[in-house]
Design a protein around this motif. Structure first.
Motif, short mmCIF file in Angstrom:
data_model
loop_
_atom_site.label_atom_id
_atom_site.label_comp_id
_atom_site.label_asym_id
_atom_site.label_seq_id
_atom_site.Cartn_x
_atom_site.Cartn_y
_atom_site.Cartn_z
N THR A 116 73.60 47.43 58.71
CA THR A 116 74.01 48.24 57.55
C THR A 116 73.08 48.00 56.37
OG1 THR A 116 76.33 48.30 58.22
CG2 THR A 116 75.85 48.68 55.89
N GLU A 117 72.76 46.75 56.09
CA GLU A 117 71.86 46.42 54.98
C GLU A 117 70.46 46.99 55.23
OE1 GLU A 117 73.76 42.14 53.55
OE2 GLU A 117 72.31 42.20 55.19
N ILE A 118 70.00 46.87 56.46
CA ILE A 118 68.65 47.34 56.80
C ILE A 118 68.54 48.86 56.65
CG2 ILE A 118 66.97 47.58 58.67
CD1 ILE A 118 68.17 44.86 59.75
N TYR A 119 69.49 49.58 57.24
CA TYR A 119 69.41 51.04 57.19
C TYR A 119 69.72 51.58 55.80
CZ TYR A 119 68.44 51.79 62.10
OH TYR A 119 67.82 51.82 63.32
N THR A 120 70.56 50.90 55.04
CA THR A 120 70.81 51.31 53.66
C THR A 120 69.52 51.23 52.85
OG1 THR A 120 73.12 50.61 53.71
CG2 THR A 120 72.10 50.80 51.54
N SER A 121 68.75 50.16 53.04
CA SER A 121 67.48 50.01 52.34
C SER A 121 66.48 51.09 52.79
CB SER A 121 66.90 48.62 52.61
OG SER A 121 65.62 48.48 52.04
N ILE A 122 66.43 51.34 54.08
CA ILE A 122 65.51 52.35 54.62
C ILE A 122 65.84 53.73 54.05
CG2 ILE A 122 64.88 53.61 56.73
CD1 ILE A 122 65.22 50.89 58.22
N VAL A 123 67.11 54.10 54.08
CA VAL A 123 67.53 55.41 53.58
C VAL A 123 67.26 55.53 52.09
CG1 VAL A 123 69.56 56.86 53.13
CG2 VAL A 123 69.21 55.86 55.40
N ASP A 124 67.50 54.47 51.34
CA ASP A 124 67.24 54.49 49.90
C ASP A 124 65.76 54.73 49.61
OD1 ASP A 124 68.09 54.03 47.10
OD2 ASP A 124 66.82 52.26 47.26
N MET A 153 61.15 61.59 58.44
CA MET A 153 61.46 60.19 58.71
C MET A 153 62.89 59.87 58.32
SD MET A 153 59.96 57.67 60.19
CE MET A 153 58.29 58.33 60.13
N LEU A 154 63.41 60.51 57.28
CA LEU A 154 64.80 60.31 56.89
C LEU A 154 65.73 60.81 58.00
CD1 LEU A 154 66.89 59.47 54.77
CD2 LEU A 154 66.65 61.75 53.74
N CYS A 155 65.42 61.95 58.58
CA CYS A 155 66.20 62.45 59.72
C CYS A 155 66.19 61.43 60.86
CB CYS A 155 65.63 63.78 60.22
SG CYS A 155 65.79 65.17 59.09
N ARG A 156 65.03 60.90 61.15
CA ARG A 156 64.89 59.92 62.23
C ARG A 156 65.71 58.67 61.93
NH1 ARG A 156 59.20 57.19 64.38
NH2 ARG A 156 60.12 55.28 65.20
N GLN A 160 68.72 57.24 64.30
CA GLN A 160 68.70 55.90 64.88
C GLN A 160 69.88 55.07 64.39
OE1 GLN A 160 63.85 55.46 65.45
NE2 GLN A 160 65.03 53.71 64.79
N GLY A 161 70.19 55.18 63.11
CA GLY A 161 71.33 54.45 62.59
C GLY A 161 72.64 54.95 63.17
N ALA A 162 72.69 56.24 63.47
CA ALA A 162 73.89 56.80 64.09
C ALA A 162 74.16 56.16 65.44
CB ALA A 162 73.74 58.32 64.24
N GLY A 163 73.08 55.89 66.17
CA GLY A 163 73.22 55.23 67.46
C GLY A 163 73.79 53.82 67.35
N GLN A 164 73.74 53.26 66.14
CA GLN A 164 74.31 51.94 65.89
C GLN A 164 75.72 52.03 65.30
OE1 GLN A 164 72.82 49.23 66.85
NE2 GLN A 164 70.79 50.06 67.31
N GLY A 165 76.24 53.26 65.20
CA GLY A 165 77.59 53.46 64.70
C GLY A 165 77.72 53.34 63.20
N LEU A 166 76.63 53.56 62.45
CA LEU A 166 76.66 53.37 61.00
C LEU A 166 77.23 54.59 60.27
CD1 LEU A 166 73.20 51.65 60.44
CD2 LEU A 166 75.43 50.58 60.81
N SER A 167 77.68 54.34 59.04
CA SER A 167 78.18 55.41 58.19
C SER A 167 77.90 55.04 56.74
CB SER A 167 79.68 55.62 58.39
OG SER A 167 80.40 54.44 58.05
N ALA A 168 78.01 56.02 55.85
CA ALA A 168 77.79 55.78 54.43
C ALA A 168 78.64 56.75 53.62
CB ALA A 168 76.31 55.97 54.07
N ASN A 169 79.36 56.22 52.64
CA ASN A 169 80.20 57.04 51.76
C ASN A 169 81.17 57.93 52.54
OD1 ASN A 169 78.81 56.04 49.43
ND2 ASN A 169 77.15 57.50 49.85
#
Length: 206
Positions: A116-124, A153-156, A160-169
């Protein structure tokens, strides 16, 4: 890195399911080992992160440069920081985020960040890049990041984060991936006015 990027796909096969270079073909035991290709990719990406952070963290101290150019260069650095973090977590799992330039507050006992921390930073970082990169790459150099490449790259990253079951807001990354991709595709089909995307012609000339 090309070996890592290609060998795990259906472009490459090992005869009779051999375990030769299983690190590259199956992404098993993919940890840094001296003098191995995947070790070189690991160290080079982490080294590049330090350079990205130097640009990002020092930009505010530049007083005699062109403001528009400075914004573009920071956006490029944040695009690359997101890209390297995305590659690292793709192949090595939960990695350690690097947000400081080399030599600043060295972490002698690094700990893995959560996905979650990694993908949040990437998306930001990629969101910033989408908002601040130009449609045409800096100095018209196609090798440099642009608004289009940041959006792709944001789409990608969302996929990839979706495959890890991530969500935001309250939204799953699957929903965010769909929303971002549809926005990108719609803009491209309308002529690429916002992101600069374009479609190849269906017509083939022999």
């Amino acid at each position: 890195f090309m070996s890592m990027a290609e060998c795990g796909t259906d472009l490459w096969w090992t005869a009779n399911n051999k375990t030769h270079t299983k690190e590259l073909f199956y992404y098993e035991s993919l940890v840094p080992f001296a003098n191995k290709g995947w070790d070189k990719a690991f160290t080079q990406m982490y080294s590049a992160l330090g350079n990205c952070n130097a640009i990002i963290n020092r930009a505010a101290k530049v007083t005699d440069g062109d403001a528009k150019t400075l914004t573009t260069l920071v956006a490029e650095a944040r695009f690359l920081r997101a890209y390297y973090h995305l590659l690292l977590t793709t192949y090595y799992g939960p990695i350690t985020l690097v947000m400081e330039e080399s030599g600043n507050n060295p972490i002698l006992a690094p700990k893995r960040n959560t996905l979650t921390e990694i993908y949040t930073s990437i998306v930001d970082d990629l969101t910033y890049a989408v908002e601040n990169l130009p449609k045409t790459p800096f100095e018209n150099n196609r090798a440099r990041a642009s608004k289009k490449s940041a959006m792709g790259m944001l789409c990608r990253a969302y996929i990839q984060g979706a495959g890890q079951g991530l969500s935001a807001n309250g939204q799953s990354y699957w929903e965010l991936a769909k929303k971002t991709a549809e926005e990108f595709i719609a803009d491209t089909e309308a002529g690429g006015g916002t992101y600069g995307g374009y479609m190849y012609s269906d017509r083939i000339t022999l």
